[in-house]
Design a protein around this motif. Structure first.
Motif, PDB file in Angstrom:
ATOM      1  N   GLY A 141       0.880  -1.269  -0.077  1.00  0.00           N
ATOM      2  CA  GLY A 141      -0.057   0.010   0.117  1.00  0.00           C
ATOM      3  C   GLY A 141       0.821   1.108   0.127  1.00  0.00           C
ATOM      4  N   ASN A 147       1.076   6.086  -6.849  1.00  0.00           N
ATOM      5  CA  ASN A 147       0.130   6.791  -7.647  1.00  0.00           C
ATOM      6  C   ASN A 147      -0.226   7.934  -7.398  1.00  0.00           C
ATOM      7  N   SER A 260      -5.194   8.058  -4.384  1.00  0.00           N
ATOM      8  CA  SER A 260      -3.774   7.801  -4.010  1.00  0.00           C
ATOM      9  C   SER A 260      -3.709   7.570  -2.467  1.00  0.00           C
ATOM     10  N   ARG A 263      -4.778   4.334  -0.666  1.00  0.00           N
ATOM     11  CA  ARG A 263      -4.398   2.956  -1.220  1.00  0.00           C
ATOM     12  C   ARG A 263      -3.804   2.337  -0.094  1.00  0.00           C
ATOM     13  N   GLY A 315      -9.112   3.641  -5.273  1.00  0.00           N
ATOM     14  CA  GLY A 315      -7.862   3.434  -4.710  1.00  0.00           C
ATOM     15  C   GLY A 315      -7.568   2.380  -3.626  1.00  0.00           C
ATOM     16  N   ASN A 318      -7.271  -0.907  -4.922  1.00  0.00           N
ATOM     17  CA  ASN A 318      -5.948  -1.244  -5.335  1.00  0.00           C
ATOM     18  C   ASN A 318      -5.322  -1.545  -4.275  1.00  0.00           C
ATOM     19  N   GLY A 319      -5.673  -1.210  -3.125  1.00  0.00           N
ATOM     20  CA  GLY A 319      -4.552  -1.753  -2.111  1.00  0.00           C
ATOM     21  C   GLY A 319      -5.188  -3.095  -1.715  1.00  0.00           C
TER      22      GLY A 319
END
Length: 404
Positions: A141, A147, A260, A263, A315, A318-319
């Motif tokens: 992360g 990002n 961002s 994340r 976001g 994504n993590g």
């Protein structure tokens, strides 16, 4: 969530270097999107051409992530990252010195910037290999929060282009890239726990595993949505609400910052409640936000608020995805990062290009937004169908170290 044990478990200078490399690379990866309004005005581009211009670096980055995934496992992440940074810095300097005067030349710059986008497949395994399973969500992360580099492009590129011209921004962008490169050379180190290089044919075996395809779909939606919107929002706010390039850049920066910033939170939350549960919630929120935006809210501030919520969900997603990937494919993390990252880029290419194409053909962005919202629902249905199997197989084996 982050304590002394976390810092003792890995290598902080490498984690910081991976983040900085990723951050500056992502800054230039979406540079054409941030400069898109000024470039389109100078070259007289239509909506479809603008869509392809901002989508091409995303697609190039996606394809090159496969190459970097293989390079990471064969020559190590530090060497792979060094090579990529030299290509991007050199390419931007050549573009600045020689000049970019045609649409074809802009697309060529986009291909070079795709190398910067492929940094994902280097920075994440560079950091990941230093940390045990229970800290994968947090470590990846933090590294993946690079990002946030897209924020800098949105904040500064349109204003600088207004002052010195967008072509000179290509040269100015090399300055932070060079600084990050120096830090990387000094502080980044490959983990002593490196998988033994395999024949290239071994990498194809991962594609025979069904779980690999699921992860590719899941990240294609979360990261694809994030980077596709990051590349397109400056043009969108300018076209739909008449905002100047600078103000549209500020609005885009706010959205990208939200995606961002969270994340690492998404990775940490996934460590605590499980990646599957976290990801499921994020798909619902993202699909709802994209659907609402598709109807073209009259108030730009309301649109901004909804997009921020959607970007934050993507976001965190994504993590969550990369909390799960290292648990299932720890020994193949390099190639899996490349494969999953590739589909993330393809998702971004699809969203950015479909928004431009929808605007060109229908006069509205709605079809592009709704298409991607539907894709998020498809991913949610897939995740729901596979979660029981994951929890009773590889998830059960790792339950004492990390939750899925």
């Amino acid at each position: 969530m982050i304590g002394k044990e976390f810092f003792k478990a890995g290598h902080t200078p490498t984690l910081a270097s991976a983040f900085l490399y990723f951050d500056m690379s992502f800054m230039v990866w979406v540079l054409l999107g941030s400069l898109g309004v000024q470039i389109a005005q100078d070259l007289g581009l239509n909506p479809a051409e603008k869509g392809l211009m901002v989508a091409l670096p995303v697609l190039a980055g996606a394809v090159l992530r496969i190459v970097n995934g293989v390079l990471v496992d064969r020559i190590g992440p530090k060497r792979a990252g060094t090579l990529c940074q030299l290509i991007v810095i050199g390419g931007l300097l050549v573009a600045w010195l020689a000049g970019v005067d045609t649409y074809a030349e802009v697309l060529a710059v986009g291909l070079v910037l795709g190398v910067a986008g492929s940094s994902f497949a280097v920075a994440l395994p560079l950091a990941s290999r230093w940390y045990p399973p229970q800290y994968q969500g947090i470590a990846l992360g933090i590294a993946g929060a690079g990002n946030s580099g897209t924020v800098f492009a949105s904040l500064f590129a349109p204003g600088l282009a207004q002052l010195v011209g967008w072509q000179n921004v290509l040269g100015l962008a090399t300055l932070p890239l060079i600084a990050a490169f120096v830090v990387y050379l000094i502080f980044a180190k490959d983990s002593p726990d490196q998988p033994a290089p395999k024949p290239l044919t071994e990498y194809l075996k991962v594609l025979k595993v069904g779980d690999a395809w699921w992860f590719m779909l899941f990240y294609g939606v979360t990261f694809g949505g994030f980077v596709g919107l990051s590349s397109s929002l400056t043009i969108y706010f300018n076209a739909e609400y008449g905002l100047t390039p600078v103000i549209a850049g500020f609005f885009t920066a706010a959205c990208v910052f939200a995606g961002s910033l969270v994340r690492p939170i998404g990775g940490a939350v996934a460590d605590r409640i499980g990646g599957i549960r976290t990801l499921s919630i994020m798909y619902v929120v993202a699909a709802a936000a994209l659907t609402i935006v598709s109807f073209g809210l009259a108030d730009v501030r309301a649109t901004l608020a909804v997009v921020i919520v959607g970007m934050a969900a993507l976001g965190m997603g994504n993590g969550a995805v990369f909390q799960l990937v290292p648990q299932r494919f720890r020994n193949e993390i390099g190639v899996m990062t490349g494969l999953v990252g590739m589909t993330g880029g393809i998702g971004g290419f699809y969203l950015a290009s479909s928004l431009g194409l929808a605007k060109q053909l229908t006069g509205s962005y709605q079809a592009g937004f709704l298409g991607f919202a539907l894709l998020a629902i498809v991913a949610l249905v897939g995740l729901t169908s596979i979660k029981k199997q994951w929890r009773t197989t590889w998830g059960a084996a790792g339950a004492t170290a990390a939750r899925i």
